[in-house]
Design an enzyme around this catalytic site. Structure first.
Site, short mmCIF file in Angstrom:
data_model
loop_
_atom_site.label_atom_id
_atom_site.label_comp_id
_atom_site.label_asym_id
_atom_site.label_seq_id
_atom_site.Cartn_x
_atom_site.Cartn_y
_atom_site.Cartn_z
N TYR A 1 -1.62 -2.10 6.46
CA TYR A 1 -1.04 -1.46 5.27
C TYR A 1 0.07 -0.50 5.69
O TYR A 1 1.16 -0.50 5.10
CB TYR A 1 -2.16 -0.71 4.54
N SER B 1 4.18 5.00 0.84
CA SER B 1 2.93 5.76 1.04
C SER B 1 3.18 6.68 2.23
O SER B 1 3.96 6.33 3.13
CB SER B 1 1.77 4.81 1.35
N1 LIG Z 1 -3.74 4.93 -4.62
C1 LIG Z 1 -3.27 5.61 -3.58
O1 LIG Z 1 -3.94 6.47 -3.01
C2 LIG Z 1 -1.86 5.32 -3.10
C3 LIG Z 1 -1.31 6.17 -2.12
C4 LIG Z 1 -0.03 5.93 -1.68
C5 LIG Z 1 0.69 4.87 -2.20
N2 LIG Z 1 0.13 4.06 -3.14
C6 LIG Z 1 0.93 2.94 -3.63
O2 LIG Z 1 1.10 3.07 -5.03
C7 LIG Z 1 1.33 1.77 -5.59
C8 LIG Z 1 0.48 1.60 -6.84
O3 LIG Z 1 -0.87 1.59 -6.47
P1 LIG Z 1 -2.02 2.24 -7.37
O4 LIG Z 1 -2.62 3.32 -6.57
O5 LIG Z 1 -1.53 2.51 -8.73
O6 LIG Z 1 -3.08 1.05 -7.36
P2 LIG Z 1 -3.63 0.05 -8.51
O7 LIG Z 1 -4.10 0.85 -9.68
O8 LIG Z 1 -4.57 -0.86 -7.82
O9 LIG Z 1 -2.32 -0.73 -8.94
C9 LIG Z 1 -1.76 -1.76 -8.16
C10 LIG Z 1 -0.91 -2.58 -9.08
O10 LIG Z 1 -0.30 -3.63 -8.31
C11 LIG Z 1 -0.51 -4.85 -9.00
N3 LIG Z 1 -0.53 -5.96 -8.06
C12 LIG Z 1 -1.28 -6.07 -6.94
N4 LIG Z 1 -1.08 -7.27 -6.37
C13 LIG Z 1 -0.20 -7.95 -7.17
C14 LIG Z 1 0.37 -9.23 -7.14
N5 LIG Z 1 0.07 -10.12 -6.17
N6 LIG Z 1 1.22 -9.59 -8.12
C15 LIG Z 1 1.51 -8.72 -9.13
N7 LIG Z 1 1.02 -7.49 -9.21
C16 LIG Z 1 0.15 -7.10 -8.23
C17 LIG Z 1 -1.84 -4.68 -9.73
O11 LIG Z 1 -1.90 -5.51 -10.86
P3 LIG Z 1 -2.78 -6.86 -11.02
O12 LIG Z 1 -4.04 -6.65 -10.26
O13 LIG Z 1 -2.96 -6.95 -12.51
O14 LIG Z 1 -1.90 -7.93 -10.47
C18 LIG Z 1 -1.72 -3.24 -10.18
O15 LIG Z 1 -1.00 -3.16 -11.40
C19 LIG Z 1 1.04 0.77 -4.47
O16 LIG Z 1 2.26 0.32 -3.90
C20 LIG Z 1 0.27 1.60 -3.46
O17 LIG Z 1 0.39 1.10 -2.15
C21 LIG Z 1 -1.12 4.27 -3.62
#
Ligand SMILES: NC(=O)c1ccc[n+]([C@@H]2O[C@H](COP(=O)([O-])OP(=O)(O)OC[C@H]3O[C@@H](n4cnc5c(N)ncnc54)[C@H](OP(=O)(O)O)[C@@H]3O)[C@@H](O)[C@H]2O)c1
Length: 280
Positions: free
Chosen positions: A155, A142
């Site tokens: 985070y 991130s």
């Molecule tokens: N959204 C943003 O603005 C943003 C910005 C920068 C970076 N990111 C990064 O992008 C990545 C993806 O995030 P996203 O934005 O796509 O969010 P998201 O839609 O909430 O997806 C997060 C994913 O991680 C899985 N997950 C969470 N905890 C878990 C666990 N204990 N075991 C297995 N799976 C787990 C969730 O699946 P389940 O709940 O089904 O387990 C879900 O599939 C993350 O690393 C996040 O930090 C996001």
């Protein structure tokens, strides 16, 4: 040189939602066989159906990646079911938006376990197989890793930690003569459910969220170019040098921007640590 995804075996963690689902479908469209994992079986099944339209041998496993003791067994199962591995995309993650001193101990533990310890442990469990296949590891970090974002201290620490791990892993593998490539992709704010998850303070971001497809393109590009770190949008890459050039000024500016933004949003400033908190 372009990295040919045709026939490659790719594990995408956190593929039940958001960016992980987009990565799973996007990489399957480019010919890869995908292993998907996350905790929610129903969501995984829906994404798997889309992925299998492109690559029928793809698989999904419901697993809690925060259960560190189970990761070796999970890695062995992935290798068994996919017949090896060419690319690991460490995408699963959880947010936590709190003023730094308001994080509960269990929240600190959860964030560091899911966002830092787990991707390190899973990468190491799969590293011998990736070394044998000449594979790649991609970490979804991130911009928080580099930019001192307000009310995301833990985070940001996890994302900075995974970035530091990736850099040193890359050095150690090069010293060993391993062909494994290591890449970090640092997205800005995404249009995914992550920052709407409950039990987080409201965001103060004024950025237009990015479509996950932009990050899919950045991951493919990192595999093609071999780049160690990729920012999305790319202009974010100009900020870390400014920060390190004048750290005191940068951090002061971040505090002033945050104060102004809270004022504009009609939200209160955080209570000082000595004033306590209402949180249980
Ligand atoms: N959204 C943003 O603005 C943003 C910005 C920068 C970076 N990111 C990064 O992008 C990545 C993806 O995030 P996203 O934005 O796509 O969010 P998201 O839609 O909430 O997806 C997060 C994913 O991680 C899985 N997950 C969470 N905890 C878990 C666990 N204990 N075991 C297995 N799976 C787990 C969730 O699946 P389940 O709940 O089904 O387990 C879900 O599939 C993350 O690393 C996040 O930090 C996001």
């Amino acid at each position: 040189m372009a990295f040919d995804l045709q026939g490659k075996r790719v594990l995408v963690t956190g593929a039940s939602s958001g960016l992980g689902a987009a990565l799973a479908v996007g990489l399957a469209e480019r010919g890869a066989t995908i292993g998907l994992c996350a905790r929610r079986q129903g969501h995984l099944d829906e994404v798997l159906a889309q992925v299998q339209a492109h690559s029928p041998d793809s698989r999904a496993w419901a697993v809690d990646l925060g259960a560190i003791d189970g990761l070796d067994e999970f890695a062995a199962r992935v290798l068994d079911d996919l017949g090896g591995l060419d690319v690991l995309v460490n995408n699963a993650g959880m947010p936590k938006r709190r003023w730094a001193w308001e994080h509960r101990a269990d929240e600190i533990d959860d964030v560091l376990r899911v966002d830092l310890h787990s991707p390190i442990a899973l990468s190491l469990a799969l590293l011998p197989a990736l070394d044998a296949s000449g594979g790649r590891i991609v970490f979804i970090g991130s911009v928080a890793a580099r930019l001192a974002p307000p009310s995301e201290a833990v985070y940001a620490a996890a994302k900075a930690g995974i970035t530091a791990f990736a850099e040193t892993l890359r050095v150690d593998l090069a010293v060993a003569g391993s062909p494994v490539g290591v890449h970090v992709v640092q997205p800005g704010v995404l249009d995914t459910p992550l920052f709407q998850l409950p039990d987080n303070d409201p965001s103060i971001s004024d950025m237009e969220p990015l479509a996950p497809a932009e990050i899919v393109g950045a991951v493919v590009s990192a595999l093609d170019t071999g780049a160690a770190e990729t920012f999305v949008p790319t202009w974010f890459q100009d900020i870390p040098p400014v920060k390190t050039g004048d750290l005191d000024g940068f951090l002061q500016g971040a505090a002033e921007y945050t104060t102004t933004r809270l004022h504009d949003l009609g939200r209160p400033l955080p209570a000082r640590p000595s004033e306590g908190t209402d949180r249980p």
